[in-house]
Structure formats: C-alpha cells, structure tokens
Motif scaffolding. Structure first.
Motif, short mmCIF file in Angstrom:
data_model
loop_
_atom_site.label_atom_id
_atom_site.label_comp_id
_atom_site.label_asym_id
_atom_site.label_seq_id
_atom_site.Cartn_x
_atom_site.Cartn_y
_atom_site.Cartn_z
N ALA A 55 -3.28 -6.12 -1.35
CA ALA A 55 -3.17 -4.71 -1.73
C ALA A 55 -4.14 -3.89 -0.88
N VAL A 56 -3.65 -2.83 -0.27
CA VAL A 56 -4.48 -2.00 0.61
C VAL A 56 -4.66 -0.63 0.00
N SER A 57 -5.89 -0.17 -0.10
CA SER A 57 -6.12 1.16 -0.66
C SER A 57 -7.49 1.68 -0.28
N GLN A 58 -7.54 2.90 0.20
CA GLN A 58 -8.82 3.54 0.48
C GLN A 58 -9.56 3.74 -0.84
N SER A 59 -8.94 4.45 -1.76
CA SER A 59 -9.61 4.84 -3.02
C SER A 59 -9.77 3.65 -3.96
N GLY A 60 -8.82 2.70 -3.86
CA GLY A 60 -8.80 1.61 -4.83
C GLY A 60 -8.29 2.05 -6.19
N GLU A 61 -7.73 3.24 -6.27
CA GLU A 61 -7.28 3.78 -7.56
C GLU A 61 -5.80 4.18 -7.54
N THR A 62 -5.11 4.06 -6.44
CA THR A 62 -3.72 4.52 -6.37
C THR A 62 -2.87 3.76 -7.39
N TYR A 63 -2.24 4.52 -8.27
CA TYR A 63 -1.61 3.90 -9.44
C TYR A 63 -0.52 2.89 -9.05
N CYS B 205 -12.13 14.30 3.07
CA CYS B 205 -10.90 15.02 3.44
C CYS B 205 -9.70 14.34 2.75
N VAL B 206 -8.76 15.14 2.28
CA VAL B 206 -7.60 14.58 1.58
C VAL B 206 -6.85 13.60 2.48
N VAL B 207 -6.71 13.92 3.75
CA VAL B 207 -5.98 13.01 4.62
C VAL B 207 -6.93 11.95 5.20
N SER B 208 -6.40 10.76 5.32
CA SER B 208 -7.22 9.63 5.72
C SER B 208 -7.26 9.49 7.24
N THR B 209 -8.44 9.29 7.78
CA THR B 209 -8.58 9.06 9.23
C THR B 209 -9.45 7.83 9.50
N SER C 107 2.70 10.76 12.90
CA SER C 107 3.64 11.77 12.42
C SER C 107 3.28 12.20 11.00
N LEU C 108 2.80 11.27 10.18
CA LEU C 108 2.35 11.63 8.82
C LEU C 108 1.18 12.60 8.89
N LYS C 109 0.21 12.30 9.76
CA LYS C 109 -0.97 13.16 9.90
C LYS C 109 -0.54 14.57 10.29
N LEU C 110 0.36 14.68 11.26
CA LEU C 110 0.80 16.01 11.71
C LEU C 110 1.49 16.77 10.57
N LYS C 111 2.40 16.10 9.87
CA LYS C 111 3.09 16.74 8.73
C LYS C 111 2.10 17.23 7.69
N GLU C 112 1.18 16.36 7.31
CA GLU C 112 0.28 16.66 6.20
C GLU C 112 -0.57 17.89 6.44
N ILE C 113 -1.12 18.02 7.64
CA ILE C 113 -2.10 19.11 7.81
C ILE C 113 -1.57 20.29 8.62
N GLY D 133 0.85 -1.19 0.00
CA GLY D 133 0.00 0.00 0.00
C GLY D 133 0.88 1.23 0.00
N CYS D 134 0.26 2.41 0.00
CA CYS D 134 1.02 3.66 0.04
C CYS D 134 0.50 4.52 1.20
N GLY D 135 1.38 5.35 1.72
CA GLY D 135 0.99 6.35 2.72
C GLY D 135 0.31 5.73 3.92
N THR D 136 -0.86 6.29 4.24
CA THR D 136 -1.61 5.81 5.40
C THR D 136 -2.02 4.35 5.24
N SER D 137 -2.34 3.94 4.02
CA SER D 137 -2.73 2.55 3.80
C SER D 137 -1.56 1.61 4.06
N TYR D 138 -0.36 2.07 3.75
CA TYR D 138 0.83 1.28 4.07
C TYR D 138 0.97 1.13 5.59
N SER E 233 -6.53 11.18 -4.36
CA SER E 233 -6.01 9.91 -4.84
C SER E 233 -4.94 10.14 -5.90
N VAL E 234 -3.89 9.37 -5.75
CA VAL E 234 -2.69 9.59 -6.56
C VAL E 234 -2.73 8.57 -7.70
N THR E 235 -3.33 9.01 -8.82
CA THR E 235 -3.56 8.08 -9.93
C THR E 235 -2.47 8.19 -11.01
C1 F6R Z 1 -2.57 10.21 4.08
C2 F6R Z 1 -3.14 9.88 2.79
C3 F6R Z 1 -2.27 9.22 1.75
C4 F6R Z 1 -2.99 7.99 1.23
C5 F6R Z 1 -2.20 7.34 0.09
C6 F6R Z 1 -2.84 6.05 -0.39
O1 F6R Z 1 -3.45 10.85 4.93
O2 F6R Z 1 -4.30 10.10 2.59
O3 F6R Z 1 -1.01 8.91 2.27
O4 F6R Z 1 -3.14 7.10 2.29
O5 F6R Z 1 -2.10 8.24 -1.00
O6 F6R Z 1 -4.15 6.26 -0.83
P1 F6R Z 1 -5.15 5.06 -0.99
O7 F6R Z 1 -5.37 4.48 0.35
O8 F6R Z 1 -6.38 5.66 -1.60
O9 F6R Z 1 -4.49 4.06 -1.90
#
Ligand code: F6R
Length: 361
Positions: A103-111, A155-159, A240-246, A57-62, A357-359
């Motif tokens: 594979a872990v993903s909130q959006s299901g679209e992270t490239y 919200c852009v950041v995941s909680t 720490s990621l949450k604090l940095k991001e916002i 996964g990436c970011g918070t999902s990782y 989402s980072v596509t």
């Molecule tokens: C952090 C955040 C990003 C996502 C990352 C993966 O708050 O939102 O780090 O977690 O871009 O996104 P998903 O889970 O959609 O694959």
C-alpha cells in the motif's frame, strides 16, 4: 514556514535533493551490494517465496507505485503491477497467499487505501506500506514497510513525496533482487546510480529559469498531451496530473505506442505534446512517435538526455541508470506545471476542489 519560497509547492520541489538523501541515508550496504530496510518484517525465506507483487495507491501515489512495479519486476524479476486502491477494493479481487501487497500513501490516511489494506488483512494477506507519515493509519495497519522520509508535505499536490516514494521502491526492489537473482554487479550499478541522484536533482533544479521560459511558451495551450513508453509512461501520467491539478489546463497521458490507435486525431498546433524520451532501448521508437506528431503540425517539448531534433524544445536531464531515469525525468515537469500555473495566476498550494488527504470514500 516557507523558508523564503513564495509557495509550499516551490519549497517542496526545491528540497528534493535533501529529501532523496534522507531516504537513502543509513540504508546502503556496500559489502553485499544491497540495502537494509529495518521495518520490512520480511525475512529472506519469505522474500524468496513471493510469486507476485500488487501495489495499491491513489493519485500520485498510484503513479509512484507504477514505477515501483517496474522496478520490482525489473530488478527482482517478480511479476508486479500497480492498481488504484479504490478500484481494487470494489472488484472483489482474488487474494492470493503468495502475493505481496504493498500500500502506497503519502499521508497514510487515504480512506480507499486503508480500506483495501484492512480487507486484505482480513483475508490473511501480507501487506507492506510505503508511507511518508510515520505512525499514520496505513503504517500502523500494515505488517511492515518502508518509510519514505520526504518530510512534511504541505502543498495539496504531491511533489517531493512522489520522488522519494519512487526511490523507496528502488531500495525495496534492490533488496528483493539481491535476495533473489540480481547479481552483485547489478546491485553495485544501482547503488552507484542511487548515490548520484541528489546531485543530479540539484542540477535539474538549477535549470529552473529555462523551464520557466518554456512554461510561458506553452501556457496558452487549451490542452496538452503527455507521452512516454514503459518506464516513461507513469512519468507522463504524473506530469499530466500535476498540470491539471494546479493550472487547470486539460491534459491527457498516453503510452506513445497507443498514439496511432486513436489520440493522434487530437494532435494540432493548439495541443502541444510533452514527450518523455530517455536514452534507452526505446529511443528510436520514441523518435518515431515524435515524427508522427510533427507530421500533424503538433508542437513538441521533449524531456531527454540529449537534444531531440524532432522536438521544438528539449529539457535535458542528466543520465542515470535506465531503471532510475524516471525519478529524474519527473522533476522538470513538476517545475513546468508550477510555472504554467504561476503564469496563469492560479492558487498553487490550494487548487480548487482538492484536499490534501482524502479520508472519505
Ligand atoms: C496529487 C495528489 C493526490 C494524492 C492522492 C493520494 O498531487 O496529491 O493525487 O496523491 O490523494 O494521497 P496519499 O498519497 O496521501 O494517499
């Protein structure tokens, strides 16, 4: 619709008791002290044949995947680890037929995650998805999986999705564990712990005013250190990621055990530490780390199950089972990041330079 909240982030943090209730609903099997996961597509014989689990996964999902790996290793006793999907896909990994890839993903679209899944499938691997958005690209590409049911996250950041993803991993770990060597008694213990989560989350959320005061105390920091051990370390990374991001405050996360191998040199009054200190077998070790920080005049905010005398402040969270404690310990730190960013006047729902989402690669 923000439902009376000033930001989507606040709404989504506040919704977490209901969100966790949703991911649990209809899945618990009291008779066999296990859970049913309808979309898994993995029969008992196949589940017994898994030799390793690799979570991507990436970011918070990782970060959620890191806690997932420790749940699977702990409850199902299958060696498991998590890796950023983007790193995995570029290092020409050995793909092994006895490894279960998740594979872990909130959006299901992270490239990067999608590309890793496609590469794995091309090589004949079995890939499951732990995904929030139903019918998303990763959900469609995977052989099966567990939906996280956090509901829409704006919200852009995941909680809330982080919290629900970790709960989904607890369900998967319990399911795999009960097919393998997890006892009925341990299955019952985890189920009782899972059932307690929504109420305990609500209790933490009710402490928001106190966390807001703490955020005001620490908002002047130029930089913050987050430490934890084993299960607490991914919680430190995510906080720490949450604090940095916002808030745009620089933050570092380290295993508490690594402090003396370098980062202790950073400790001074202008760099406070947030210490994740659950009442588990590592409590004394964590206390020793706090002592070392105090000896260097570092300020400490502990997240713990009981007041910590070495810390300047303690946020007390209710105790659950050791395995499930990280789920609860992450929540007050979402609020800490939120109120720090608010005190600094940041655009919380749309932090600079970030997209939901980072596509793209
Ligand atoms: C952090 C955040 C990003 C996502 C990352 C993966 O708050 O939102 O780090 O977690 O871009 O996104 P998903 O889970 O959609 O694959």
């Amino acid at each position: 619709d923000m439902g009376g909240h000033d930001t989507y982030m606040h709404k989504e943090i506040s919704e977490q008791a209901d969100a966790v209730d949703r991911v649990l609903r209809g899945r618990i099997d009291e008779k066999f002290s296990t859970v049913h996961l309808g979309g898994l597509n993995l029969d008992a014989r196949e589940a017994r044949g898994i030799r390793r689990v690799k979570i991507l996964g990436c970011g918070t999902s990782y970060h959620a995947g890191m806690i997932g790996a420790s749940l699977i290793e702990g409850l199902a006793r299958i060696p498991a680890d998590a890796e950023p999907a983007s790193e995995f896909r570029y290092r020409n990994p050995v793909v092994d037929p006895d490894t279960l890839y998740i594979a872990v993903s909130q959006s299901g679209e992270t490239y990067d995650v999608l590309a890793a899944v496609q590469e794995l499938k091309r090589k004949g691997a079995r890939v499951l998805g732990v995904v929030n958005v139903v019918g998303s690209a990763i959900a469609r590409e995977a052989d099966g999986g567990v939906y996280v049911h956090a509901g829409p996250e704006v919200c852009v950041v995941s909680t809330k999705c982080f919290t629900n993803t970790v709960v989904a991993f607890a369900l998967l770990a319990l399911h795999l564990g009960r097919i393998r060597d997890l006892s009925v008694a341990d299955g019952k213990r985890i189920i009782e712990g899972l059932r307690k989560l929504p109420e305990q989350i609500q209790e933490i959320l009710e402490g928001e005013e106190d966390i807001k005061k703490l955020a005001a105390e620490y908002a002047d920091a130029k930089s913050m250190m987050f430490i934890g051990r084993v299960r607490g370390y991914p919680v430190a990374l995510e906080a720490s990621l949450k604090l940095k991001e916002i808030s745009y405050i620089h933050a570092e996360a380290y295993p508490a055990s690594e402090l003396k191998h370098g980062p202790l040199a950073l400790i001074e009054p202008a760099m406070p530490t947030v210490a994740i200190v659950p009442s588990d077998g590592l409590l004394e070790k964590n206390r020793a780390a706090m002592e070392e920080i105090k000896a260097r005049s570092g300020r400490i905010l502990a997240v713990a199950h009981q007041a910590q005398e070495k810390a300047d402040h303690t946020i007390i969270v209710p105790k659950n089972e050791d395995e499930l404690d990280p789920i609860l310990m992450g929540i007050p730190l979402q609020l800490l990041a939120y109120h720090t960013a608010l005190a600094l006047g940041r655009d919380i729902d749309k932090p600079r330079n970030l997209a939901k989402s980072v596509t793209v690669e």
